[in-house]
Design a protein around this motif. Structure first.
Motif, PDB file in Angstrom:
ATOM      1  N   GLU A  52      -5.669 -26.220  45.678  1.00  0.00           N
ATOM      2  CA  GLU A  52      -6.415 -27.175  46.505  1.00  0.00           C
ATOM      3  C   GLU A  52      -7.844 -27.304  46.003  1.00  0.00           C
ATOM      4  O   GLU A  52      -8.514 -26.311  45.716  1.00  0.00           O
ATOM      5  N   ARG A  53      -8.314 -28.535  45.928  1.00  0.00           N
ATOM      6  CA  ARG A  53      -9.699 -28.829  45.559  1.00  0.00           C
ATOM      7  C   ARG A  53     -10.300 -29.621  46.715  1.00  0.00           C
ATOM      8  O   ARG A  53      -9.985 -30.797  46.893  1.00  0.00           O
ATOM      9  N   ALA A  54     -11.136 -28.957  47.481  1.00  0.00           N
ATOM     10  CA  ALA A  54     -11.622 -29.521  48.740  1.00  0.00           C
ATOM     11  C   ALA A  54     -13.043 -30.028  48.590  1.00  0.00           C
ATOM     12  O   ALA A  54     -13.920 -29.322  48.089  1.00  0.00           O
ATOM     13  N   ALA A  55     -13.265 -31.257  49.040  1.00  0.00           N
ATOM     14  CA  ALA A  55     -14.612 -31.818  49.134  1.00  0.00           C
ATOM     15  C   ALA A  55     -15.143 -31.523  50.529  1.00  0.00           C
ATOM     16  O   ALA A  55     -14.507 -31.875  51.525  1.00  0.00           O
ATOM     17  N   LEU A  56     -16.292 -30.863  50.604  1.00  0.00           N
ATOM     18  CA  LEU A  56     -16.903 -30.530  51.888  1.00  0.00           C
ATOM     19  C   LEU A  56     -17.876 -31.651  52.257  1.00  0.00           C
ATOM     20  O   LEU A  56     -18.879 -31.868  51.577  1.00  0.00           O
ATOM     21  N   ILE A  57     -17.559 -32.370  53.344  1.00  0.00           N
ATOM     22  CA  ILE A  57     -18.308 -33.554  53.753  1.00  0.00           C
ATOM     23  C   ILE A  57     -18.953 -33.292  55.104  1.00  0.00           C
ATOM     24  O   ILE A  57     -18.364 -32.648  55.973  1.00  0.00           O
ATOM     25  N   GLY A  58     -20.149 -33.801  55.291  1.00  0.00           N
ATOM     26  CA  GLY A  58     -20.807 -33.685  56.584  1.00  0.00           C
ATOM     27  C   GLY A  58     -22.186 -34.310  56.529  1.00  0.00           C
ATOM     28  O   GLY A  58     -22.775 -34.466  55.459  1.00  0.00           O
ATOM     29  N   ARG A  59     -22.719 -34.652  57.697  1.00  0.00           N
ATOM     30  CA  ARG A  59     -24.052 -35.250  57.748  1.00  0.00           C
ATOM     31  C   ARG A  59     -25.086 -34.249  57.270  1.00  0.00           C
ATOM     32  O   ARG A  59     -24.870 -33.027  57.281  1.00  0.00           O
ATOM     33  N   ASN A  60     -26.233 -34.769  56.874  1.00  0.00           N
ATOM     34  CA  ASN A  60     -27.333 -33.917  56.460  1.00  0.00           C
ATOM     35  C   ASN A  60     -27.710 -32.980  57.603  1.00  0.00           C
ATOM     36  O   ASN A  60     -27.964 -33.420  58.722  1.00  0.00           O
ATOM     37  N   GLY A  61     -27.732 -31.667  57.339  1.00  0.00           N
ATOM     38  CA  GLY A  61     -28.053 -30.688  58.369  1.00  0.00           C
ATOM     39  C   GLY A  61     -26.856 -30.211  59.164  1.00  0.00           C
ATOM     40  O   GLY A  61     -27.014 -29.414  60.089  1.00  0.00           O
ATOM     41  N   ALA A  62     -25.651 -30.665  58.815  1.00  0.00           N
ATOM     42  CA  ALA A  62     -24.463 -30.249  59.572  1.00  0.00           C
ATOM     43  C   ALA A  62     -24.087 -28.798  59.291  1.00  0.00           C
ATOM     44  O   ALA A  62     -23.364 -28.184  60.079  1.00  0.00           O
ATOM     45  N   GLY A  63     -24.552 -28.248  58.155  1.00  0.00           N
ATOM     46  CA  GLY A  63     -24.261 -26.851  57.854  1.00  0.00           C
ATOM     47  C   GLY A  63     -23.368 -26.639  56.645  1.00  0.00           C
ATOM     48  O   GLY A  63     -22.734 -25.593  56.523  1.00  0.00           O
ATOM     49  N   LYS A  64     -23.319 -27.608  55.732  1.00  0.00           N
ATOM     50  CA  LYS A  64     -22.442 -27.476  54.564  1.00  0.00           C
ATOM     51  C   LYS A  64     -22.829 -26.264  53.709  1.00  0.00           C
ATOM     52  O   LYS A  64     -21.975 -25.455  53.321  1.00  0.00           O
ATOM     53  N   SER A  65     -24.119 -26.137  53.397  1.00  0.00           N
ATOM     54  CA  SER A  65     -24.568 -25.014  52.564  1.00  0.00           C
ATOM     55  C   SER A  65     -24.374 -23.687  53.291  1.00  0.00           C
ATOM     56  O   SER A  65     -24.015 -22.672  52.671  1.00  0.00           O
ATOM     57  N   THR A  66     -24.571 -23.695  54.607  1.00  0.00           N
ATOM     58  CA  THR A  66     -24.363 -22.474  55.383  1.00  0.00           C
ATOM     59  C   THR A  66     -22.906 -22.045  55.334  1.00  0.00           C
ATOM     60  O   THR A  66     -22.594 -20.852  55.213  1.00  0.00           O
ATOM     61  N   LEU A  67     -22.001 -23.007  55.434  1.00  0.00           N
ATOM     62  CA  LEU A  67     -20.577 -22.684  55.355  1.00  0.00           C
ATOM     63  C   LEU A  67     -20.233 -22.108  53.987  1.00  0.00           C
ATOM     64  O   LEU A  67     -19.445 -21.150  53.883  1.00  0.00           O
ATOM     65  N   MET A  68     -20.814 -22.661  52.930  1.00  0.00           N
ATOM     66  CA  MET A  68     -20.581 -22.119  51.584  1.00  0.00           C
ATOM     67  C   MET A  68     -21.078 -20.671  51.500  1.00  0.00           C
ATOM     68  O   MET A  68     -20.430 -19.811  50.899  1.00  0.00           O
ATOM     69  N   ARG A  69     -22.224 -20.405  52.122  1.00  0.00           N
ATOM     70  CA  ARG A  69     -22.769 -19.045  52.083  1.00  0.00           C
ATOM     71  C   ARG A  69     -21.906 -18.079  52.892  1.00  0.00           C
ATOM     72  O   ARG A  69     -21.781 -16.913  52.545  1.00  0.00           O
ATOM     73  N   LEU A  70     -21.321 -18.566  53.976  1.00  0.00           N
ATOM     74  CA  LEU A  70     -20.390 -17.733  54.732  1.00  0.00           C
ATOM     75  C   LEU A  70     -19.200 -17.327  53.870  1.00  0.00           C
ATOM     76  O   LEU A  70     -18.794 -16.161  53.838  1.00  0.00           O
ATOM     77  N   ILE A  71     -18.642 -18.298  53.170  1.00  0.00           N
ATOM     78  CA  ILE A  71     -17.485 -18.022  52.326  1.00  0.00           C
ATOM     79  C   ILE A  71     -17.871 -17.094  51.182  1.00  0.00           C
ATOM     80  O   ILE A  71     -17.099 -16.211  50.784  1.00  0.00           O
ATOM     81  N   ALA A  72     -19.081 -17.260  50.644  1.00  0.00           N
ATOM     82  CA  ALA A  72     -19.547 -16.422  49.535  1.00  0.00           C
ATOM     83  C   ALA A  72     -19.946 -15.023  49.993  1.00  0.00           C
ATOM     84  O   ALA A  72     -20.220 -14.158  49.160  1.00  0.00           O
ATOM     85  N   GLY A  73     -19.993 -14.795  51.311  1.00  0.00           N
ATOM     86  CA  GLY A  73     -20.352 -13.481  51.811  1.00  0.00           C
ATOM     87  C   GLY A  73     -21.840 -13.261  51.954  1.00  0.00           C
ATOM     88  O   GLY A  73     -22.270 -12.144  52.269  1.00  0.00           O
ATOM     89  N   ILE A  74     -22.649 -14.290  51.733  1.00  0.00           N
ATOM     90  CA  ILE A  74     -24.101 -14.158  51.868  1.00  0.00           C
ATOM     91  C   ILE A  74     -24.474 -14.052  53.348  1.00  0.00           C
ATOM     92  O   ILE A  74     -25.361 -13.295  53.722  1.00  0.00           O
ATOM     93  N   HIS A  75     -23.795 -14.842  54.198  1.00  0.00           N
ATOM     94  CA  HIS A  75     -23.953 -14.741  55.648  1.00  0.00           C
ATOM     95  C   HIS A  75     -22.685 -14.138  56.239  1.00  0.00           C
ATOM     96  O   HIS A  75     -21.593 -14.245  55.650  1.00  0.00           O
ATOM     97  N   GLN A  76     -22.809 -13.523  57.393  1.00  0.00           N
ATOM     98  CA  GLN A  76     -21.669 -13.004  58.133  1.00  0.00           C
ATOM     99  C   GLN A  76     -21.542 -13.775  59.449  1.00  0.00           C
ATOM    100  O   GLN A  76     -22.554 -14.090  60.086  1.00  0.00           O
ATOM    101  N   PRO A  77     -20.333 -14.072  59.896  1.00  0.00           N
ATOM    102  CA  PRO A  77     -20.170 -14.790  61.158  1.00  0.00           C
ATOM    103  C   PRO A  77     -20.499 -13.903  62.344  1.00  0.00           C
ATOM    104  O   PRO A  77     -20.373 -12.677  62.280  1.00  0.00           O
ATOM    105  N   ASP A  78     -20.933 -14.533  63.446  1.00  0.00           N
ATOM    106  CA  ASP A  78     -21.150 -13.777  64.683  1.00  0.00           C
ATOM    107  C   ASP A  78     -19.816 -13.289  65.241  1.00  0.00           C
ATOM    108  O   ASP A  78     -19.706 -12.141  65.684  1.00  0.00           O
TER     109      ASP A  78
END
Length: 623
Positions: A52-78
């Motif tokens: 699967e090759r997924a395009a991550l789409i969302g409005r500016n400020g929706a949290g796209k980069s944050t979601l990438m960091r969650l997946i990369a392990g840079i952030h941890q979910p609450d």
């Protein structure tokens, strides 16, 4: 967590999934995250499988980069779980790589690799035959080195944030082919719509703090998003017992935007036709009494005229031809796209055409009344200490002159998606995309009849791109545009000048796709319009009904009972498929549940459509 496989305990949830043929490599289950008291994600659930090759789409400020960091392990979910299949590796390609600890690009790419030959092979694949110091690299070269490092690590999950920024079309095409052949999971954020359409197999739509997964790639995203909103409208209509058109636009005006895009396309085609007419008129050489009247007009129509222009620079291997024997005429109202690989001399060509660089041979004539606004790649006009308000209105006050018309600073900033509370924010605290938007706002406000933009789309989100497209089509002057964004060129220009090598440039009519076809690069015929058959009215129209038929009444009762049953079945199947272990423990059950989930969703959609049709008919009869 990427690479670390960190796990969190969660309660069972009911996320929305599409049927899969492969076990998931990556699963997010009921993930929630809050920053500074503001919820970023609520109940985010998704999974991505091999291939699967997924395009991550969302409005500016929706949290796209944050979601990438969650997946990369840079952030941890609450709360919730980010799960990566054991033994799998995840690599995030840096948008701005840090070379400070490395003496050469080879050291950077091969860092941590057991097999350095793999890193060297990737460098060669991305066009590096030498081993330069990182400090000598251009923006495009830095991006290619970062991509080489990402592929060299042979990841199972590859995360890409704006990978095409600063890349030329040849490198973008090569990257597209690499990603299509990639055997793992790709998650990409990009403003390049042609790139997304070419590589994506699915879309993750980040919306209202949740993620919606599309069943197809970016090419079908608008139609799918329309269907999502239509389903939401139907659900709202069932609760309110009436279908109102405005309900479709509660969250996102996809169809409304499409209509605006269609209007923009119509205007662009009109501009292209008008440009072609002006060129034909000027080159035909009208004779007779009209000559004395048209001379002034014809002269004003010529904005730039270059004849026999040549320019070369000395290089270790001999003279490097940038422009050779160029003849080009740019007329008032033309929208010219400049296309070519990195290093072909696009910026040098701009400077020659603007009279800012003298040619070795030939001549360049500019219209006497020319007022030019030039936005180059450096974006160095911003002062980091200024507020956004001061950057837009450097002379003070609460208004700004925009193309000769007075606008309030807040209103003009809103056109570029800035909120009122951001106006007192220092420029240095803005993100890269926000700084680019601000620079565009300043450039587009300047009084000009010639607008020159060098790579304006870098770091812009899709929403800002569409805004810029609309503004450029509405721009009343002449436009010269350098860009590697194929969709952006197709949406904004009436002609292209393309580098074909060794200093030769070829001028063609139309957008990027048209230019490639005329140059013999693309030979895909456009679909022919289909003729609609004329509708013949019935000879004797039936009498208007006054109430639902017995059949409709009976079917409405059946649907009222069927709809909740299908919804419960879908929720149960989704809960079952949410387990990342189901495929390995019982593949047959996994397949049966996936197949039934798809069928149940289809049945529910058909039942809802039928219910809404009958219910709308009943309401119309009662009105």
């Amino acid at each position: 967590q990427c690479g670390g496989q960190t796990r969190f305990a969660i309660a069972p949830t009911s996320p929305t999934y599409a049927p899969m043929a492969q076990p998931p490599l990556l699963t997010l289950s009921d993930v929630e995250l809050t920053f500074g008291g503001k919820p970023i994600f609520e109940g985010v659930s998704l999974h991505l499988s091999k291939g699967e090759r997924a395009a991550l789409i969302g409005r500016n400020g929706a949290g796209k980069s944050t979601l990438m960091r969650l997946i990369a392990g840079i952030h941890q979910p609450d709360t919730g779980e980010v799960w990566v299949q054991p033994g799998s590796t995840c690599v995030a390609v840096d948008q701005e790589p840090d070379f400070s600890a490395f003496k050469s690009i080879r050291d950077y790419v091969c860092d941590g690799l057991d097999d350095h030959h793999r890193g060297e092979a990737e460098l060669t694949e991305f066009g590096f035959t030498t081993n330069p110091s990182p400090g000598t690299l251009s923006g495009g070269q830095q991006r290619r080195v970062a991509l080489a490092r990402g592929f060299a690590q042979d990841p199972d999950i590859l995360l890409l944030d704006e990978p095409t920024n600063h890349l030329d079309l040849a490198t973008i095409s090569m990257l597209e082919n690499r990603l299509k052949a990639f055997n793992g999971v790709v998650l990409v954020v990009s403003h390049d719509r042609a790139f997304l359409q070419n590589i994506s197999t699915t879309v993750l739509w980040l919306r209202n703090r949740k993620v919606f997964k599309a069943p197809s790639g970016y090419g079908g995203f608008d139609d799918w998003a329309d269907s999502v909103e239509a389903e939401e409208a139907k659900a709202l209509s069932r609760m309110q017992t009436q279908l109102k058109a405005e309900n479709r636009w509660l969250q996102r005006g996809v169809t409304g935007r499409r209509r605006r895009n269609q209007g923009r396309l119509t205007k662009l085609l009109e501009l292209r036709a008008r440009a072609a007419g002006l060129r034909a008129e000027l080159e035909s050489g009208a004779a007779g009494a009209a000559v004395s009247v048209d001379v002034g007009g014809a002269s004003a129509k010529k904005v730039v005229e270059a004849r026999g222009v040549s320019k070369s620079f000395e290089a270790p291997d001999g003279p490097l031809n940038i422009v050779r024997d160029l003849d080009i005429r740019i007329l008032r109202g033309d929208r010219l796209g400049v296309v070519g690989p990195n290093g072909s001399g696009k910026t040098t060509l701009l400077r020659l055409l603007l009279g800012r660089l003298d040619p070795d041979a030939g001549s360049v004539k500019l219209a006497k009344s020319l007022t030019t606004a030039y936005l180059d790649q450096t974006r160095d006009r911003l002062n980091a200490k200024d507020t956004l308000w001061e950057a837009l209105a450097p002379n003070g006050g609460d208004s700004i002159m925009v193309q000769g018309r007075s606008r309030h600073v807040a209103g003009y900033a809103k056109d570029f998606l800035f909120k009122p509370e951001q106006l007192r924010q220092p420029v240095g605290s803005l993100s890269g995309g926000e700084r680019n938007r601000l620079t565009l706002a300043i450039a587009l406000a300047l009084p000009s009849n010639l607008l020159v933009l060098d790579e304006p789309t870098n770091d812009l989100d899709l929403e800002t791109l569409e805004l810029l497209e609309s503004m450029l089509v509405d721009y009343e002057g002449t436009l010269i545009l350098v860009s590697h964004d194929r969709a952006f060129l197709d949406a904004t220009v009436t002609g292209c000048v393309t580098s074909v090598g060794d200093g030769k440039w070829v001028q063609t009519a139309g957008g990027w796709t048209d230019s490639q076809a005329q140059l013999g690069v693309v030979n895909s015929p456009r679909p022919k319009p289909t003729k609609k058959k004329a509708h013949k009215p019935d000879a004797s129209p039936p009498k208007a009904a006054t109430k639902l038929t017995f059949k409709d009444q009976h079917r409405l009762k059946e649907l009222d009972a069927l709809l909740p049953k299908l919804s419960e079945e879908i929720a149960s199947l989704e809960t079952e498929l949410a387990s990342p272990y189901l495929f390995s423990e019982d593949p047959a059950r996994f397949k049966a549940a996936s197949d039934r989930l798809g069928a149940a969703k289809t049945e529910l959609e058909a039942a809802e459509e039928e219910w809404l049709t009958i219910e709308s008919k009943r309401e119309a009869l009662e009105a």
